[in-house]
Structure formats: structure tokens, C-alpha cells
Write an enzyme that holds these catalytic residues in place. Structure first.
Site, mmCIF file in Angstrom:
data_model
loop_
_atom_site.group_PDB
_atom_site.id
_atom_site.type_symbol
_atom_site.label_atom_id
_atom_site.label_comp_id
_atom_site.label_asym_id
_atom_site.label_seq_id
_atom_site.Cartn_x
_atom_site.Cartn_y
_atom_site.Cartn_z
ATOM 1 N N HIS A 70 -12.998 -35.176 4.824
ATOM 2 C CA HIS A 70 -12.221 -34.932 6.036
ATOM 3 C C HIS A 70 -13.072 -34.700 7.278
ATOM 4 O O HIS A 70 -12.567 -34.230 8.288
ATOM 5 C CB HIS A 70 -11.266 -33.747 5.832
ATOM 6 C CG HIS A 70 -10.113 -34.087 4.956
ATOM 7 N ND1 HIS A 70 -8.996 -34.754 5.406
ATOM 8 C CD2 HIS A 70 -9.908 -33.882 3.630
ATOM 9 C CE1 HIS A 70 -8.152 -34.933 4.405
ATOM 10 N NE2 HIS A 70 -8.677 -34.405 3.319
ATOM 11 N N ASP A 76 -5.798 -24.111 8.220
ATOM 12 C CA ASP A 76 -4.395 -24.547 8.190
ATOM 13 C C ASP A 76 -4.145 -25.525 7.056
ATOM 14 O O ASP A 76 -3.110 -25.484 6.392
ATOM 15 C CB ASP A 76 -4.017 -25.204 9.526
ATOM 16 C CG ASP A 76 -3.881 -24.191 10.641
ATOM 17 O OD1 ASP A 76 -3.715 -22.993 10.347
ATOM 18 O OD2 ASP A 76 -3.943 -24.597 11.816
ATOM 19 N N GLU A 134 -0.744 -17.966 15.621
ATOM 20 C CA GLU A 134 -1.227 -19.237 16.153
ATOM 21 C C GLU A 134 -0.296 -19.656 17.296
ATOM 22 O O GLU A 134 0.596 -18.914 17.700
ATOM 23 C CB GLU A 134 -1.287 -20.323 15.076
ATOM 24 C CG GLU A 134 -2.448 -20.172 14.113
ATOM 25 C CD GLU A 134 -2.737 -21.448 13.325
ATOM 26 O OE1 GLU A 134 -2.211 -22.531 13.704
ATOM 27 O OE2 GLU A 134 -3.497 -21.377 12.340
#
Length: 433
Positions: free
Chosen positions: A10, A73, A186
Site C-alpha cells: 500500500h 484507519d 477525526e
């Protein structure tokens, strides 16, 4: 030859690649370590650097009723991968990033040494590798702090029209003492229109109830702001106890009345919330689209200017994905690690998480990211790239600032031939004569 460690693939600028070298698939090491430790009454999980955080979560909760304190997240990332950067999510204001929640590492250095390190044992390697972008060694094992896992989470979103009110409330929540705030804080920016990806429909947690845009004051603003919070509780707690606690925490906030969305779900479901979005994106065929993401840390003193220029002008029509923004506390980070941060105690994570179709739009997104960074430099903002990517040593020197000398010295100590992580483009491979 050069060597790069690949977690779950990623990285966004080829950082885990090496031209003509060796790429190590760290996922193959996932089962090498998984052991619960009780040290003087505190619990830790000793886990492989190649383990996925989502598997660490489910195994720790199901077997021990415990869980790490700080997350990202998205949890389909490896332990070693996030620890090589920082690991940030809505719990970081309280516990710091993931690199502040590790007490021991096992690392294979660029010299080939297998080294166990901690704050008191080989501390230069320990702190250098945390946020060290893979430059000093490959993390093969980590000891992570645990705490009792709650059963349930009340997940809440509230909406603001004014940036100053949004930031004031967000900073208020992250500055409160433990037990006097939410467990997760957040936020994100969204377009003041009906665009299904970038606008009003992206806000409700329960799509059945929709978004009542008629409540929004007619300010003509191109973008609006959503504060996202979560409250932990146990299944045995009386509903009225949970309701009263949440109401008390929301009472001082100045969001738009009537634009509150909430849902109750299990703790594990909450932490795997992005996994569901991933599954939907895969089903719709958009998960494999390019992701030209931009992640920044921006000082509190400059965040208003950033909002005025970037959110309200440059990306006012959306980016085809989330635009995250939320405050963090510098005092929760250890300045002995390799992460470069803004100077102020409160700074903001800004993440432009684009999903774009292949073709010219990819280059356009990359160009806009570059334009945003260049504007930050030109205007003298106190900022740093998170998940940084630069093309020259001069840019890296500016990024690390007064930490550059320390970073170079650590490289010389643990990977003097610059064998590791060449995709970061920080050091050039050297050869012994």
C-alpha cells in the site's frame, strides 16, 4: 543489489520497490510471532512485522479481550509497514501514533545483524527505525502495548459550516483529559452539493435517514466540515448511561443542530469500517484505480490559510475520495523517533485520499498534489509530508530539517552501504572498494 521490504503493497510512490534488487514479501512472516506477554501487570502482544493489523485486532480481542491502543484507519497494513512511518488515526490524540505504543523491536539491519532493541537496549536503532522509512533495518517483530477492549462503539458525525467553529471544537476535544472526551476524534471536508462521492451523501452513517441539506445556513460556502467522534462502552452499560455520557460530551460543541448522524456497532466492526468500504469498492470495480494520495502534517498556526486556499479553492469541487482533517498533539509523539513534525503543539493531519480513473486524470491529480506542496513551501507554512516522497537529497534535507544530521548518522551506523529501501530515494547505493 538493494533490498526492499514489502508489507501489503500500500505504499503510494513505489517506496517498496527496488530496480534489479530483492523485494521481500513480509506477509510470509505473519505467523512467526504471536504471543501475549504480561509484564508487571501490563499486557503486550509480541507480533510479527509481517502481520496485518486487522488480524492482530481480531485475534487479540477474540482470545484475550484486549487490543492495541492506537490504530490506522485502514487495517489491511502490516505492523512493520506502519511502524516504519508512524501509524495515525483518531486515537492518536490520546495515545500518540502507533510508534508511541511499541516497547521493543527485532530488526535486521542493513549490515545483516539481527538486533533486539528498545528504549534502553540499542536505542538509536529502536528510535531510528520508528518512522525511519525502512532506512535502517527491516522490522521482523514488535512488542505492542495492549489495553482492555470495549464491547461497543457509538460512532457519531456532526456538521459545521464554519471552519473556525469546526477547528475550535476539534481542538477542544483533543485537549481534554482522559475520561473527559471521546475515545476517537477525526474529521473531514465535503462539498456543499449533492455529489454522491464528494458531497452531502458522503456524510450520513445511516443512509436510510439521508442528509437534510435544508438545515444548512445559506452561506454560499463551497465546502462544509464534518467532525467524526466515537464513544466506547460495554454491552452491560444501561442505554441511558451511554446516552447521557454522549450528550454531555456533545453539549459544548457548536455544530449545526439537526445534522447529527450516529450508529452503534461493535468495537471490531468500528475499527474495520474501512474494510467494508474496500469490499464495496472491489465489488464496484474501483478499488484497483490509481490512488494519488497526499498526506500532510500542518501546524495549527497555518491551518486557516490552508483551508482558505486549498479546501475552499483548489479542491472545492472534491477529489473523488475523502478529504480528512483532524488535530493531533505533538506531546504524544517521541522526538527521538525519525518522524519529522511541525513545530506547534497542535498540528493537523490532512489527507487527500483520491480515487481516480486511469488516464490523464492521474497525472492531473499528481500535478495538483505537487501544486499544493509547492504552495505550502512558497507561503512558508510550518508543515511536513506524512508518507513523504521526494526526488532529491536537498528536498529530503528540508523535510528533516535539524534532524537530517541524526538521520544520516543512523544510516551510516546501520546501513552504511545503503542497501535498504532504495525506493524512498534518500540515499544512493554505495559499494565497498
Amino acid at each position: 543489489m538493494t533490498v526492499a521490504a514489502r508489507g501489503n503493497g500500500h505504499s503510494i510512490n513505489g517506496q517498496v520497490m527496488t530496480n534489479g534488487g530483492l523485494v521481500i514479501d513480509m506477509r510470509s512472516t505473519e505467523e512467526n510471532h504471536f504471543r501475549l506477554l504480561n509484564i508487571d501487570g501490563s499486557f503486550f502482544i509480541d507480533v510479527s512485522g509481517g502481520a496485518l493489523w486487522e488480524n492482530v485486532l481480531t485475534r487479540c480481542v477474540s482470545r484475550f479481550g484486549l487490543a492495541p491502543r492506537s490504530w490506522t484507519d485502514y487495517l489491511s497494513l502490516t505492523v512493520g509497514g506502519t511502524l516504519s512511518n508512524a501509524g495515525v488515526s483518531g486515537q492518536a490524540f490520546r495515545y500518540g501514533p502507533q510508534i508511541s505504543n511499541v516497547t521493543e523491536l527485532e530488526i535486521i539491519t542493513g549490515k545483516g545483524d539481527i538486533t533486539v532493541c528498545s528504549e534502553t537496549r540499542n536505542p538509536e536503532l529502536f528510535f531510528g527505525s520508528l518512522g525511519g522509512l525502512g532506512q535502517f533495518g527491516i522490522i521482523t517483530r514488535a512488542m505492542v502495548k495492549l489495553q482492555p477492549a470495549p464491547d461497543m462503539v457509538r460512532w457519531i458525525r456532526v456538521v459545521y459550516t464554519e471552519f473556525d467553529e469546526f477547528t475550535r471544537d476539534a481542538e477542544f476535544l483533543v485537549s481534554r483529559d482522559d475520561g473527559e472526551s471521546f475515545n476517537y476524534v477525526e474529521g473531514f471536508v465535503f462539498c456543499n452539493n449533492d455529489d454522491p462521492v464528494n458531497g452531502w451523501p458522503s456524510v450520513p452513517l445511516d443512509p436510510v435517514h439521508g442528509f437534510n441539506q435544508g438545515i444548512i445556513p445559506q452561506t454560499g460556502a463551497s465546502v462544509l466540515y464534518c467532525l467524526e467522534v466515537a464513544f466506547h462502552y460495554q454491552k452491560g452499560d444501561h442505554p441511558s448511561t451511554v446516552d447521557n455520557a454522549v450528550a454531555g460530551l456533545l453539549k459544548p460543541l457548536r455544530f449545526v443542530e439537526g445534522l447529527k448522524s450516529e450508529v452503534d456497532l461493535s468495537y471490531v466492526e468500528f475499527l474495520l469500517r474501512v474494510k467494508r468500504a474496500e469490499e464495496q469498492a472491489k465489488a464496484n470495480g474501483i478499488w484497483d484505480a490509481p490512488h494519488p494520495w497526499l498526506n500532510l502534517f500542518i501546524s495549527k498556526s497555518d491551518i486557516v490559510d490552508f483551508d482558505q486556499t486549498v479546501f475552499k479553492k483548489m479542491v472545492k469541487d472534491g477529489i473523488g475520495g475523502p478529504m480528512l482533517i483532524y488535530p493531533l498533539m505533538r506531546s504524544k509523539w517521541d522526538n527521538r523517533t525519525s518522524v519529522a513534525l511541525p513545530d506547534s503543539e497542535i498540528f493537523y493531519l490532512v489527507a487527500l485520499l483520491r480515487f481516480v480513473s486511469r488516464g490523464p486524470s492521474v497525472e492531473e491529480s499528481v500535478a495538483q498534489n505537487r501544486e499544493i506542496v509547492e504552495w505550502c513551501i512558497k507561503e512558508g507554512l510550518d508543515f511536513k509530508l506524512y508518507l513523504p516522497h521526494y526526488q532529491s537529497k536537498e528536498q529530503w534535507k528540508r523535510h528533516f530539517g535539524n534532524q537530517w544530521t541524526r538521520f544520516v548518522e543512523r544510516k551510516a551506523s546501520f546501513d552504511h552501504m545503503a542497501i535498504l529501501a532504495p525506493g524512498q530515494n534518500i540515499f544512493k547505493r554505495t559499494h565497498l572498494s
